[in-house]
Scaffold this motif. Structure first.
Motif, PDB file in Angstrom:
ATOM      1  N   PHE A  10       4.726 -10.917   2.652  1.00 29.53           N
ATOM      2  CA  PHE A  10       6.392 -10.123   3.345  1.00 29.53           C
ATOM      3  C   PHE A  10       6.921  -9.015   2.493  1.00 29.53           C
ATOM      4  CE2 PHE A  10      10.588  -9.672   4.524  1.00 29.53           C
ATOM      5  CZ  PHE A  10      10.422  -9.478   5.906  1.00 29.53           C
ATOM      6  N   ALA A  11       6.505  -9.344   1.227  1.00 33.45           N
ATOM      7  CA  ALA A  11       7.215  -8.114   0.147  1.00 33.45           C
ATOM      8  C   ALA A  11       6.382  -7.191   0.306  1.00 33.45           C
ATOM      9  CB  ALA A  11       7.322  -8.904  -1.211  1.00 33.45           C
ATOM     10  N   CYS A  12       5.188  -6.860   0.924  1.00 30.73           N
ATOM     11  CA  CYS A  12       4.107  -5.730   0.812  1.00 30.73           C
ATOM     12  C   CYS A  12       4.652  -4.691   1.551  1.00 30.73           C
ATOM     13  CB  CYS A  12       2.853  -6.361   1.301  1.00 30.73           C
ATOM     14  SG  CYS A  12       1.807  -7.362   0.098  1.00 30.73           S
ATOM     15  N   PHE A  13       5.587  -5.120   2.887  1.00 30.03           N
ATOM     16  CA  PHE A  13       6.149  -4.112   3.658  1.00 30.03           C
ATOM     17  C   PHE A  13       7.144  -3.372   3.006  1.00 30.03           C
ATOM     18  CE2 PHE A  13       4.234  -7.416   6.243  1.00 30.03           C
ATOM     19  CZ  PHE A  13       3.387  -6.507   7.315  1.00 30.03           C
ATOM     20  N   SER A  14       6.923  -1.989   3.088  1.00 30.23           N
ATOM     21  CA  SER A  14       7.860  -0.897   2.475  1.00 30.23           C
ATOM     22  C   SER A  14       8.743  -0.171   3.748  1.00 30.23           C
ATOM     23  CB  SER A  14       7.147   0.126   2.050  1.00 30.23           C
ATOM     24  OG  SER A  14       6.068   0.898   2.632  1.00 30.23           O
ATOM     25  N   CYS A  15       8.228  -0.295   4.911  1.00 25.60           N
ATOM     26  CA  CYS A  15       9.051   0.406   6.086  1.00 25.60           C
ATOM     27  C   CYS A  15       8.891  -0.400   7.484  1.00 25.60           C
ATOM     28  CB  CYS A  15       8.775   2.043   6.222  1.00 25.60           C
ATOM     29  SG  CYS A  15       9.617   2.885   7.783  1.00 25.60           S
ATOM     30  N   ILE A  16       9.870  -0.823   8.101  1.00 25.29           N
ATOM     31  CA  ILE A  16      10.263  -1.639   9.174  1.00 25.29           C
ATOM     32  C   ILE A  16      10.745  -0.567  10.138  1.00 25.29           C
ATOM     33  CG2 ILE A  16      10.724  -3.659  10.195  1.00 25.29           C
ATOM     34  CD1 ILE A  16       9.037  -3.877   7.613  1.00 25.29           C
ATOM     35  N   GLY A  17       9.958  -0.748  11.522  1.00 20.71           N
ATOM     36  CA  GLY A  17      10.617  -0.128  13.016  1.00 20.71           C
ATOM     37  C   GLY A  17      10.887  -1.191  13.646  1.00 20.71           C
ATOM     38  N   VAL A  18      12.023  -1.196  14.154  1.00 16.72           N
ATOM     39  CA  VAL A  18      12.448  -2.212  15.186  1.00 16.72           C
ATOM     40  C   VAL A  18      12.961  -1.506  16.377  1.00 16.72           C
ATOM     41  CG1 VAL A  18      12.495  -4.040  13.452  1.00 16.72           C
ATOM     42  CG2 VAL A  18      14.550  -2.723  14.141  1.00 16.72           C
ATOM     43  N   GLN A  19      13.420  -2.246  17.370  1.00 13.71           N
ATOM     44  CA  GLN A  19      14.202  -1.783  18.326  1.00 13.71           C
ATOM     45  C   GLN A  19      15.413  -1.143  18.153  1.00 13.71           C
ATOM     46  OE1 GLN A  19      16.219  -4.274  21.451  1.00 13.71           O
ATOM     47  NE2 GLN A  19      14.837  -5.959  20.762  1.00 13.71           N
ATOM     48  N   ASP A  20      16.062  -1.503  17.007  1.00 16.64           N
ATOM     49  CA  ASP A  20      17.564  -1.132  16.756  1.00 16.64           C
ATOM     50  C   ASP A  20      17.694   0.235  16.209  1.00 16.64           C
ATOM     51  OD1 ASP A  20      18.954  -4.174  16.425  1.00 16.64           O
ATOM     52  OD2 ASP A  20      16.919  -3.888  16.004  1.00 16.64           O
ATOM     53  N   VAL A  21      16.595   0.746  15.851  1.00 16.40           N
ATOM     54  CA  VAL A  21      16.574   1.946  15.237  1.00 16.40           C
ATOM     55  C   VAL A  21      15.937   3.238  16.112  1.00 16.40           C
ATOM     56  CG1 VAL A  21      16.418   1.029  12.900  1.00 16.40           C
ATOM     57  CG2 VAL A  21      14.532   1.744  13.938  1.00 16.40           C
ATOM     58  N   VAL A  22      15.325   2.949  17.367  1.00 15.93           N
ATOM     59  CA  VAL A  22      14.804   3.814  18.156  1.00 15.93           C
ATOM     60  C   VAL A  22      15.548   3.797  19.543  1.00 15.93           C
ATOM     61  CG1 VAL A  22      12.589   3.700  17.207  1.00 15.93           C
ATOM     62  CG2 VAL A  22      13.204   2.183  19.049  1.00 15.93           C
ATOM     63  N   ALA A  23      15.433   5.027  20.075  1.00 20.76           N
ATOM     64  CA  ALA A  23      15.922   5.423  21.505  1.00 20.76           C
ATOM     65  C   ALA A  23      15.065   4.613  22.589  1.00 20.76           C
ATOM     66  CB  ALA A  23      16.120   6.636  21.734  1.00 20.76           C
ATOM     67  N   HIS A  24      13.713   4.588  22.407  1.00 16.98           N
ATOM     68  CA  HIS A  24      12.841   4.079  23.144  1.00 16.98           C
ATOM     69  C   HIS A  24      11.796   3.152  22.515  1.00 16.98           C
ATOM     70  CE1 HIS A  24      14.472   7.935  24.928  1.00 16.98           C
ATOM     71  NE2 HIS A  24      14.553   7.157  25.987  1.00 16.98           N
ATOM     72  N   THR A  25      11.592   2.107  23.069  1.00 17.34           N
ATOM     73  CA  THR A  25      10.406   1.125  22.661  1.00 17.34           C
ATOM     74  C   THR A  25       9.086   1.527  23.056  1.00 17.34           C
ATOM     75  OG1 THR A  25      10.975  -0.498  24.356  1.00 17.34           O
ATOM     76  CG2 THR A  25      12.368  -0.831  22.058  1.00 17.34           C
ATOM     77  N   LYS A  26       8.164   1.039  22.297  1.00 17.91           N
ATOM     78  CA  LYS A  26       6.764   1.229  22.798  1.00 17.91           C
ATOM     79  C   LYS A  26       6.848   0.899  24.568  1.00 17.91           C
ATOM     80  CE  LYS A  26       5.513  -2.102  19.699  1.00 17.91           C
ATOM     81  NZ  LYS A  26       4.725  -2.625  18.940  1.00 17.91           N
ATOM     82  N   PRO A  27       6.006   1.548  25.162  1.00 27.35           N
ATOM     83  CA  PRO A  27       4.887   2.645  24.881  1.00 27.35           C
ATOM     84  C   PRO A  27       5.366   3.940  24.131  1.00 27.35           C
ATOM     85  CG  PRO A  27       4.936   2.525  26.916  1.00 27.35           C
ATOM     86  CD  PRO A  27       6.035   1.527  26.778  1.00 27.35           C
ATOM     87  N   ALA A  28       6.470   4.173  24.232  1.00 26.77           N
ATOM     88  CA  ALA A  28       7.127   5.490  23.588  1.00 26.77           C
ATOM     89  C   ALA A  28       6.472   5.454  22.193  1.00 26.77           C
ATOM     90  CB  ALA A  28       8.539   5.509  23.611  1.00 26.77           C
ATOM     91  N   PRO A  29       6.430   6.631  21.608  1.00 27.14           N
ATOM     92  CA  PRO A  29       6.120   6.875  20.115  1.00 27.14           C
ATOM     93  C   PRO A  29       7.187   6.925  19.384  1.00 27.14           C
ATOM     94  CG  PRO A  29       6.469   9.042  21.048  1.00 27.14           C
ATOM     95  CD  PRO A  29       6.578   7.845  22.353  1.00 27.14           C
ATOM     96  N   ASP A  30       8.282   6.641  19.506  1.00 26.33           N
ATOM     97  CA  ASP A  30       9.491   6.421  18.695  1.00 26.33           C
ATOM     98  C   ASP A  30       9.453   5.761  17.322  1.00 26.33           C
ATOM     99  OD1 ASP A  30      10.168   7.520  21.480  1.00 26.33           O
ATOM    100  OD2 ASP A  30      12.271   7.204  21.085  1.00 26.33           O
ATOM    101  N   VAL A  31       8.778   4.565  17.359  1.00 21.30           N
ATOM    102  CA  VAL A  31       8.912   3.772  16.492  1.00 21.30           C
ATOM    103  C   VAL A  31       7.927   4.229  15.331  1.00 21.30           C
ATOM    104  CG1 VAL A  31       7.238   2.028  17.330  1.00 21.30           C
ATOM    105  CG2 VAL A  31       8.951   1.227  15.617  1.00 21.30           C
ATOM    106  N   LEU A  32       6.665   4.827  15.820  1.00 26.43           N
ATOM    107  CA  LEU A  32       6.045   5.481  14.986  1.00 26.43           C
ATOM    108  C   LEU A  32       6.626   6.694  14.280  1.00 26.43           C
ATOM    109  CD1 LEU A  32       2.335   4.668  16.422  1.00 26.43           C
ATOM    110  CD2 LEU A  32       3.379   3.578  14.484  1.00 26.43           C
ATOM    111  N   LEU A  33       7.062   7.303  14.920  1.00 24.13           N
ATOM    112  CA  LEU A  33       7.755   8.847  14.459  1.00 24.13           C
ATOM    113  C   LEU A  33       8.977   8.327  13.417  1.00 24.13           C
ATOM    114  CD1 LEU A  33       8.100  10.797  18.040  1.00 24.13           C
ATOM    115  CD2 LEU A  33       6.240  10.821  16.247  1.00 24.13           C
ATOM    116  N   TYR A  34       9.586   7.293  13.946  1.00 19.86           N
ATOM    117  CA  TYR A  34      10.589   6.918  12.947  1.00 19.86           C
ATOM    118  C   TYR A  34       9.962   6.442  11.631  1.00 19.86           C
ATOM    119  CZ  TYR A  34      13.598   3.567  10.761  1.00 19.86           C
ATOM    120  OH  TYR A  34      14.618   2.783   9.732  1.00 19.86           O
ATOM    121  N   ILE A  35       8.920   5.628  11.542  1.00 17.47           N
ATOM    122  CA  ILE A  35       8.212   5.656  10.177  1.00 17.47           C
ATOM    123  C   ILE A  35       7.645   6.801   9.640  1.00 17.47           C
ATOM    124  CG2 ILE A  35       6.045   4.409   9.484  1.00 17.47           C
ATOM    125  CD1 ILE A  35       6.543   2.140  11.401  1.00 17.47           C
ATOM    126  N   MET A  36       7.157   7.753  10.412  1.00 17.84           N
ATOM    127  CA  MET A  36       6.590   8.884   9.623  1.00 17.84           C
ATOM    128  C   MET A  36       7.793   9.678   8.943  1.00 17.84           C
ATOM    129  SD  MET A  36       3.761  10.549  12.023  1.00 17.84           S
ATOM    130  CE  MET A  36       4.078   9.618  13.529  1.00 17.84           C
TER     131      MET A  36
END
Length: 212
Positions: free
Chosen positions: A127-153
């Protein structure tokens, strides 16, 4: 071969085997609404990839019923939830990727609260290996929209060409396509017979190492 810097994983069906949630929703719906026309088990499969809000709309759960419905489905079935475990080899894969210098992230439609259940499902080291987490709380639209990957980028500074997204559903595949990110179909977690559009298709977690 493409040079990737960050590997991003979907959660349910990719990192952890949580398909039992489909059965829990199916059984909970029957208990909650005994007078409604029965729905097939297959009708509940899309719920595996959707947010809680999307599931309530899809199943026509009124807002005033949401809390009780979720209690019947999940909180009264804690023994079933305890069966949610990482797929074999996932912990080892994450640790090896981190050891090799890859940044690791998660792109999920879970909420923050639901996501942190993952801390109890993976080993502490994995679990400690992850450095960036994208969840529904931080995006306007969930998958299949690209928002969560754009957030991580946006958070990491990596470009779409430096990311590789590993997932098991059509929502994951379409999210990756919309974000111009290469997609790996994690076939070990698929619960539908649909063939997913992908750059790579792999049968086991360890096979990911062969395409990097």
């Amino acid at each position: 071969m493409q040079s990737y810097e960050m590997i991003v994983f979907d959660c349910d069906g990719t990192l952890v085997d949580s398909a039992v949630m489909i059965s829990m929703l199916y059984e909970g719906y029957r208990v909650m609404y005994p007078n409604r026309s029965p729905l097939s088990y297959e009708h509940f499969i899309p719920c595996y990839f959707q947010t809680d809000e999307e599931n309530c709309a899809y199943l026509e759960i009124p807002p005033e019923d949401k809390e009780r419905f979720e209690d019947i489905c999940f909180h009264q079935c804690e023994n079933e939830m305890n069966t949610v475990k990482p797929f074999p080899g996932i912990d080892e894969l994450l640790i090896e990727l981190y050891r090799r210098g890859y940044a690791l992230g998660i792109a999920t439609s879970r909420s923050y609260a639901a996501f942190y259940e993952l801390k109890n499902q993976l080993t502490e080291e994995a679990f400690a290996c992850f450095s960036c987490i994208g969840v529904q709380d931080v995006v306007a639209h969930t998958k299949p929209a690209p928002d969560v990957l754009l957030y991580i980028m946006q958070k990491t500074g990596y470009s779409s060409g430096q990311l590789l997204f590993v997932g098991d559903s059509m929502n994951d595949a379409l999210c990756a396509k919309a974000a111009a990110v290469d997609f790996v179909w994690a076939k070990w977690g698929s619960v539908t017979p649909v063939t997913l559009p992908c750059s790579y298709a792999i049968e086991t977690p360890q096979e990911l190492l062969t395409i990097l």
